[in-house]
Scaffold this motif. Structure first.
Motif, PDB file in Angstrom:
ATOM      1  N   ASP A 219      14.578   0.329   0.350  1.00  0.00           N
ATOM      2  CA  ASP A 219      14.058   1.687   0.521  1.00  0.00           C
ATOM      3  C   ASP A 219      14.564   2.253   1.842  1.00  0.00           C
ATOM      4  O   ASP A 219      14.661   1.533   2.845  1.00  0.00           O
ATOM      5  N   SER A 220      14.877   3.538   1.849  1.00  0.00           N
ATOM      6  CA  SER A 220      15.272   4.230   3.073  1.00  0.00           C
ATOM      7  C   SER A 220      14.026   4.659   3.824  1.00  0.00           C
ATOM      8  O   SER A 220      13.095   5.205   3.233  1.00  0.00           O
ATOM      9  N   MET A 221      14.037   4.398   5.118  1.00  0.00           N
ATOM     10  CA  MET A 221      12.913   4.741   5.972  1.00  0.00           C
ATOM     11  C   MET A 221      13.420   5.590   7.134  1.00  0.00           C
ATOM     12  O   MET A 221      14.382   5.227   7.800  1.00  0.00           O
ATOM     13  N   GLU A 222      12.781   6.723   7.348  1.00  0.00           N
ATOM     14  CA  GLU A 222      13.109   7.553   8.500  1.00  0.00           C
ATOM     15  C   GLU A 222      12.386   6.984   9.709  1.00  0.00           C
ATOM     16  O   GLU A 222      11.216   6.607   9.627  1.00  0.00           O
ATOM     17  N   VAL A 223      13.087   6.897  10.839  1.00  0.00           N
ATOM     18  CA  VAL A 223      12.512   6.347  12.069  1.00  0.00           C
ATOM     19  C   VAL A 223      12.673   7.404  13.159  1.00  0.00           C
ATOM     20  O   VAL A 223      13.769   7.891  13.397  1.00  0.00           O
ATOM     21  N   PHE A 224      11.554   7.770  13.806  1.00  0.00           N
ATOM     22  CA  PHE A 224      11.634   8.780  14.861  1.00  0.00           C
ATOM     23  C   PHE A 224      10.559   8.527  15.914  1.00  0.00           C
ATOM     24  O   PHE A 224       9.632   7.741  15.712  1.00  0.00           O
TER      25      PHE A 224
ATOM     26  N   TYR B 275      -0.215   0.994  13.546  1.00  0.00           N
ATOM     27  CA  TYR B 275      -1.195   1.994  13.145  1.00  0.00           C
ATOM     28  C   TYR B 275      -0.708   2.681  11.878  1.00  0.00           C
ATOM     29  O   TYR B 275       0.490   2.676  11.581  1.00  0.00           O
ATOM     30  N   LEU B 276      -1.614   3.330  11.185  1.00  0.00           N
ATOM     31  CA  LEU B 276      -1.274   4.118  10.002  1.00  0.00           C
ATOM     32  C   LEU B 276      -1.822   5.520  10.185  1.00  0.00           C
ATOM     33  O   LEU B 276      -2.896   5.708  10.767  1.00  0.00           O
ATOM     34  N   GLU B 277      -1.058   6.491   9.678  1.00  0.00           N
ATOM     35  CA  GLU B 277      -1.505   7.886   9.699  1.00  0.00           C
ATOM     36  C   GLU B 277      -0.912   8.564   8.471  1.00  0.00           C
ATOM     37  O   GLU B 277       0.301   8.810   8.430  1.00  0.00           O
ATOM     38  N   GLY B 278      -1.726   8.821   7.467  1.00  0.00           N
ATOM     39  CA  GLY B 278      -1.211   9.398   6.228  1.00  0.00           C
ATOM     40  C   GLY B 278      -0.174   8.480   5.607  1.00  0.00           C
ATOM     41  O   GLY B 278      -0.452   7.325   5.316  1.00  0.00           O
ATOM     42  N   THR B 279       1.056   8.985   5.449  1.00  0.00           N
ATOM     43  CA  THR B 279       2.150   8.200   4.863  1.00  0.00           C
ATOM     44  C   THR B 279       3.047   7.556   5.923  1.00  0.00           C
ATOM     45  O   THR B 279       4.099   7.025   5.608  1.00  0.00           O
ATOM     46  N   LYS B 280       2.620   7.618   7.167  1.00  0.00           N
ATOM     47  CA  LYS B 280       3.434   7.109   8.279  1.00  0.00           C
ATOM     48  C   LYS B 280       2.908   5.783   8.798  1.00  0.00           C
ATOM     49  O   LYS B 280       1.712   5.561   8.885  1.00  0.00           O
ATOM     50  N   ILE B 281       3.864   4.926   9.185  1.00  0.00           N
ATOM     51  CA  ILE B 281       3.566   3.675   9.889  1.00  0.00           C
ATOM     52  C   ILE B 281       3.939   3.935  11.342  1.00  0.00           C
ATOM     53  O   ILE B 281       5.033   4.438  11.623  1.00  0.00           O
TER      54      ILE B 281
ATOM     55  N   GLU C 242       8.622   6.307   8.228  1.00  0.00           N
ATOM     56  CA  GLU C 242       8.118   6.934   7.010  1.00  0.00           C
ATOM     57  C   GLU C 242       9.156   6.805   5.909  1.00  0.00           C
ATOM     58  O   GLU C 242      10.351   6.967   6.148  1.00  0.00           O
ATOM     59  N   LYS C 243       8.679   6.515   4.716  1.00  0.00           N
ATOM     60  CA  LYS C 243       9.566   6.407   3.564  1.00  0.00           C
ATOM     61  C   LYS C 243      10.268   7.742   3.353  1.00  0.00           C
ATOM     62  O   LYS C 243       9.651   8.796   3.423  1.00  0.00           O
ATOM     63  N   SER C 244      11.578   7.676   3.106  1.00  0.00           N
ATOM     64  CA  SER C 244      12.380   8.887   2.961  1.00  0.00           C
ATOM     65  C   SER C 244      13.094   8.860   1.617  1.00  0.00           C
ATOM     66  O   SER C 244      13.656   7.840   1.226  1.00  0.00           O
ATOM     67  N   ASN C 245      13.083   9.976   0.911  1.00  0.00           N
ATOM     68  CA  ASN C 245      13.766  10.066  -0.377  1.00  0.00           C
ATOM     69  C   ASN C 245      15.233  10.447  -0.235  1.00  0.00           C
ATOM     70  O   ASN C 245      15.981  10.404  -1.197  1.00  0.00           O
ATOM     71  N   PHE C 246      15.627  10.843   0.945  1.00  0.00           N
ATOM     72  CA  PHE C 246      17.027  11.198   1.192  1.00  0.00           C
ATOM     73  C   PHE C 246      17.388  10.771   2.606  1.00  0.00           C
ATOM     74  O   PHE C 246      16.522  10.603   3.450  1.00  0.00           O
ATOM     75  N   ILE C 247      18.669  10.564   2.823  1.00  0.00           N
ATOM     76  CA  ILE C 247      19.125  10.066   4.118  1.00  0.00           C
ATOM     77  C   ILE C 247      19.368  11.238   5.057  1.00  0.00           C
ATOM     78  O   ILE C 247      20.140  12.131   4.762  1.00  0.00           O
ATOM     79  N   GLN C 248      18.666  11.224   6.168  1.00  0.00           N
ATOM     80  CA  GLN C 248      18.833  12.240   7.202  1.00  0.00           C
ATOM     81  C   GLN C 248      18.478  11.615   8.537  1.00  0.00           C
ATOM     82  O   GLN C 248      17.718  10.675   8.595  1.00  0.00           O
TER      83      GLN C 248
ATOM     84  N   ASN D 255       0.818  -1.221   0.000  1.00  0.00           N
ATOM     85  CA  ASN D 255       0.000   0.000   0.000  1.00  0.00           C
ATOM     86  C   ASN D 255       0.850   1.269   0.000  1.00  0.00           C
ATOM     87  O   ASN D 255       0.450   2.279  -0.575  1.00  0.00           O
ATOM     88  N   PHE D 256       2.016   1.214   0.662  1.00  0.00           N
ATOM     89  CA  PHE D 256       2.889   2.383   0.749  1.00  0.00           C
ATOM     90  C   PHE D 256       4.000   2.347  -0.308  1.00  0.00           C
ATOM     91  O   PHE D 256       4.895   3.182  -0.295  1.00  0.00           O
ATOM     92  N   ASN D 257       3.935   1.350  -1.210  1.00  0.00           N
ATOM     93  CA  ASN D 257       4.937   1.203  -2.267  1.00  0.00           C
ATOM     94  C   ASN D 257       6.365   1.149  -1.694  1.00  0.00           C
ATOM     95  O   ASN D 257       7.278   1.809  -2.189  1.00  0.00           O
TER      96      ASN D 257
END
Length: 97
Positions: A33-38, A86-92, A47-53, A26-28
């Motif tokens: 894939d890089s995922m931001e974790v906070f 849980y899901l919220e918008g584009t976030k897991i 959340e899926k991240s397009n750049f590493i930070q 569902n989230f492709n």
């Protein structure tokens, strides 16, 4: 608004948790894939991240992601802890139970 998926997953001995295939689809989200974790309000957000930070991790071929040690320590997470997904918008969102 948080949407409860009804899915519960367990952290393994390496600090990994599997993102269910239906959520990855569902989230492709695909392997490497890089995922931001906070943390926000004692919940773990992924959340899926397009750049590493910040704290980013990659999804492996089984859909597993390592929850960073810093986050596990801060939330007192240990092996076999269970989480509701849980899901919220584009976030897991992972909620410790």
């Amino acid at each position: 608004m948080l949407k409860n998926t009804g899915i519960i997953k367990e952290i393994d001995n390496l600090g990994r948790i599997q993102i269910p295939k239906e959520i990855r689809n569902n989230f492709n989200i695909i392997e490497k894939d890089s995922m931001e974790v906070f943390i926000k309000d004692n919940l773990i957000y992924i959340e899926k991240s397009n750049f590493i930070q910040g704290l980013t991790r990659r999804i492996d071929e089984l859909g597993m992601i390592v929850i960073p040690f810093e986050i596990r320590r801060q939330l007192n997470i240990s092996e076999t802890n269970k989480f509701e997904i849980y899901l919220e918008g584009t976030k897991i969102i992972l909620k410790k139970i």
